[in-house]
Design a protein around this motif. Structure first.
Motif, short mmCIF file in Angstrom:
data_model
loop_
_atom_site.label_atom_id
_atom_site.label_comp_id
_atom_site.label_asym_id
_atom_site.label_seq_id
_atom_site.Cartn_x
_atom_site.Cartn_y
_atom_site.Cartn_z
N ARG A 15 0.79 -1.22 0.00
CA ARG A 15 0.00 0.00 0.00
C ARG A 15 0.83 1.28 0.00
N HIS A 16 2.03 1.24 0.58
CA HIS A 16 2.80 2.48 0.74
C HIS A 16 4.28 2.28 0.39
N ARG A 17 4.52 1.53 -0.65
CA ARG A 17 5.90 1.30 -1.08
C ARG A 17 6.57 2.63 -1.45
N GLY A 18 7.74 2.90 -0.91
CA GLY A 18 8.45 4.14 -1.20
C GLY A 18 7.98 5.31 -0.37
N GLY A 19 7.01 5.10 0.53
CA GLY A 19 6.52 6.18 1.38
C GLY A 19 7.46 6.47 2.54
N GLY A 20 7.07 7.41 3.36
CA GLY A 20 7.92 7.84 4.45
C GLY A 20 8.17 6.79 5.52
N MET A 21 7.29 5.76 5.58
CA MET A 21 7.44 4.72 6.60
C MET A 21 8.00 3.42 6.04
N SER A 22 8.33 3.41 4.75
CA SER A 22 8.65 2.16 4.07
C SER A 22 9.93 1.50 4.57
N ASP A 23 10.82 2.26 5.19
CA ASP A 23 12.08 1.68 5.65
C ASP A 23 12.11 1.45 7.16
N MET A 24 10.93 1.42 7.79
CA MET A 24 10.88 1.23 9.23
C MET A 24 11.31 -0.17 9.64
N THR A 25 12.21 -0.26 10.59
CA THR A 25 12.68 -1.52 11.12
C THR A 25 11.76 -2.00 12.24
N MET A 26 12.03 -3.19 12.76
CA MET A 26 11.28 -3.71 13.90
C MET A 26 11.42 -2.77 15.09
N LEU A 27 12.62 -2.22 15.29
CA LEU A 27 12.83 -1.29 16.39
C LEU A 27 12.01 -0.02 16.19
N ASP A 28 11.95 0.49 14.95
CA ASP A 28 11.14 1.67 14.64
C ASP A 28 9.67 1.39 14.94
N TYR A 29 9.21 0.21 14.54
CA TYR A 29 7.81 -0.14 14.79
C TYR A 29 7.54 -0.23 16.29
N ALA A 30 8.46 -0.85 17.02
CA ALA A 30 8.28 -0.97 18.47
C ALA A 30 8.19 0.41 19.12
N MET A 31 8.99 1.35 18.66
CA MET A 31 8.94 2.71 19.20
C MET A 31 7.60 3.37 18.87
N MET A 32 7.07 3.13 17.67
CA MET A 32 5.79 3.70 17.28
C MET A 32 4.68 3.25 18.23
N VAL A 33 4.75 2.00 18.66
CA VAL A 33 3.72 1.44 19.54
C VAL A 33 3.96 1.82 20.99
N GLU A 34 5.20 1.65 21.46
CA GLU A 34 5.51 1.77 22.88
C GLU A 34 5.73 3.20 23.37
N ASP A 35 6.24 4.05 22.49
CA ASP A 35 6.66 5.39 22.92
C ASP A 35 5.45 6.30 23.08
N SER A 36 4.73 6.10 24.17
CA SER A 36 3.50 6.86 24.41
C SER A 36 3.35 7.12 25.89
N HIS A 37 3.00 8.36 26.23
CA HIS A 37 2.72 8.74 27.61
C HIS A 37 1.23 8.96 27.82
N VAL A 38 0.43 8.48 26.86
CA VAL A 38 -1.02 8.63 26.95
C VAL A 38 -1.66 7.24 26.98
N SER A 39 -2.98 7.18 27.13
CA SER A 39 -3.69 5.90 27.19
C SER A 39 -3.86 5.36 25.78
N THR A 40 -3.03 4.38 25.45
CA THR A 40 -2.99 3.82 24.10
C THR A 40 -3.30 2.33 24.15
N ARG A 41 -4.05 1.87 23.16
CA ARG A 41 -4.37 0.45 23.06
C ARG A 41 -4.00 -0.06 21.66
#
Length: 254
Positions: free
Chosen positions: A119-145
Motif C-alpha cells: 500500500r505504501h511502497r516508497g513512502g515515508g514509513m517504508s524503511d521502518m525496522t522492527m525497532l522503529d515499529y516498536a517505538m511507534m507502539v511503545e513510545d507513548s505517555h497517553v492511554s494507548t491500546r
C-alpha cells in the motif's frame, strides 16, 4: 518580561518539505512533546484542537500557502451505517478485535511490513525496522491500546479473543471524548473484506458502546483522492476557524 512556567508545553515549527498528498505543495508542521504526568490531559486538549499524535509528539499542519488539511471527527452516537457499510460489517462478522496494551510483536511487524510493501511502497514509513515499529507502539505517555483482529474461535464469546492468523491491527488512543485512530494496517491481500472501512466502523461501535461522542480520523486532505474515504462516515464534524462544525457532503455518500 513574563516567564513561561517550566511545565507549559513548548511548540516548534518544522522546515518546509514536499507535501506527500498534493503535488507542488510544501508542508510545515507545528509540534510539541507529550511527556510527563500531564501528557494525557494535553493530548486531549490538542487532539480537540486539531493535533495528531505520533509517538510522544503532537503535531498539526502549519503550511504557509495551503489549508487543505482538515481535522475530522465522526459523531459516533448519531452514526448510522449505509447499505455498503452494513455489507462490510456482515463480511467481517467472523472477526473479533482484542484490545491489548501498547506491546509490539514480531507478528504485528510482519503484517505491518506486508501492508507497507503493497500500500505504501516508497513512502515515508517504508524503511521502518522492527525497532522503529516498536517505538511507534511503545513510545507513548497517553492511554494507548493495540487492537488485534483475528477470526472468531469457538471460545471467543468467553475469552474475548480471536484465533488464528493476525488480519488487522489498530493503534488507538483512548480520550475523554472519544477514540483517536492513530494508525492502522491490515492484510493487503484480503481486498474483499474492505478492512480499512471495517476498522473505522468497528471503532465507531466501540465508541458507541462506551458512550463516547467522537471517533477522530485525523486529516481529510481536500483534493487528495487517497484521503477521500474519510468523509464517507456521516455525520461528522470538521475543525475550522470557528471551531468544530458539522460537515455536509456535496455528493451522495454510499
Amino acid at each position: 518580561m513574563t516567564q513561561q512556567p517550566s511545565h507549559s508545553p513548548q511548540f516548534f515549527l518544522t522546515a518546509p518539505s514536499p507535501c506527500p498528498y498534493l503535488a507542488g505543495q510544501y508542508e510545515r508542521k507545528v509540534f510539541t512533546h507529550l511527556v510527563g504526568d500531564k501528557a494525557m490531559e494535553l493530548n486531549d486538549i490538542l487532539t480537540q484542537g486539531g493535533f495528531r499524535r505520533s509517538q510522544n509528539i503532537a503535531y498539526r499542519p502549519a503550511c504557509e500557502t495551503c489549508r487543505a488539511c482538515v481535522s475530522v471527527r465522526i459523531l459516533a452516537q448519531q452514526f448510522q451505517p449505509t447499505k455498503n457499510m452494513k455489507r462490510v460489517l456482515k463480511t467481517n462478522a467472523d472477526l473479533i478485535g482484542e484490545e491489548r496494551g501498547p506491546e509490539p510483536s514480531s507478528e504485528q511487524y510482519s503484517l505491518f511490513r506486508a501492508y507497507l510493501d503493497v500500500r505504501h511502497r516508497g513512502g515515508g514509513m517504508s524503511d521502518m525496522t522492527m525497532l522503529d515499529y516498536a517505538m511507534m507502539v511503545e513510545d507513548s505517555h497517553v492511554s494507548t491500546r493495540v487492537i488485534e483482529y483475528r477470526l472468531r474461535g469457538p471460545d471467543s464469546f468467553v475469552t474475548g479473543k480471536g484465533e488464528g492468523e493476525l488480519i488487522a491491527v489498530a493503534l488507538t488512543d483512548e480520550m475523554s471524548d472519544g477514540l483517536s485512530m492513530v494508525y492502522s494496517f491490515y492484510n493487503p491481500e484480503l481486498e474483499r473484506r474492505s478492512l480499512g472501512s471495517y476498522l473505522i466502523l468497528d471503532h465507531i461501535r466501540r465508541a458507541q458502546a462506551r458512550g463516547l461522542p467522537h471517533v477522530y480520523l485525523g486529516y481529510w486532505v481536500n483534493g487528495s483522492k487517497k484521503m477521500g474515504y474519510k468523509i464517507r462516515y456521516q455525520p461528522q464534524e470538521h475543525l475550522g476557524p470557528n471551531g468544530w462544525v458539522k460537515f455536509t457532503p456535496t455528493l451522495q455518500v454510499r
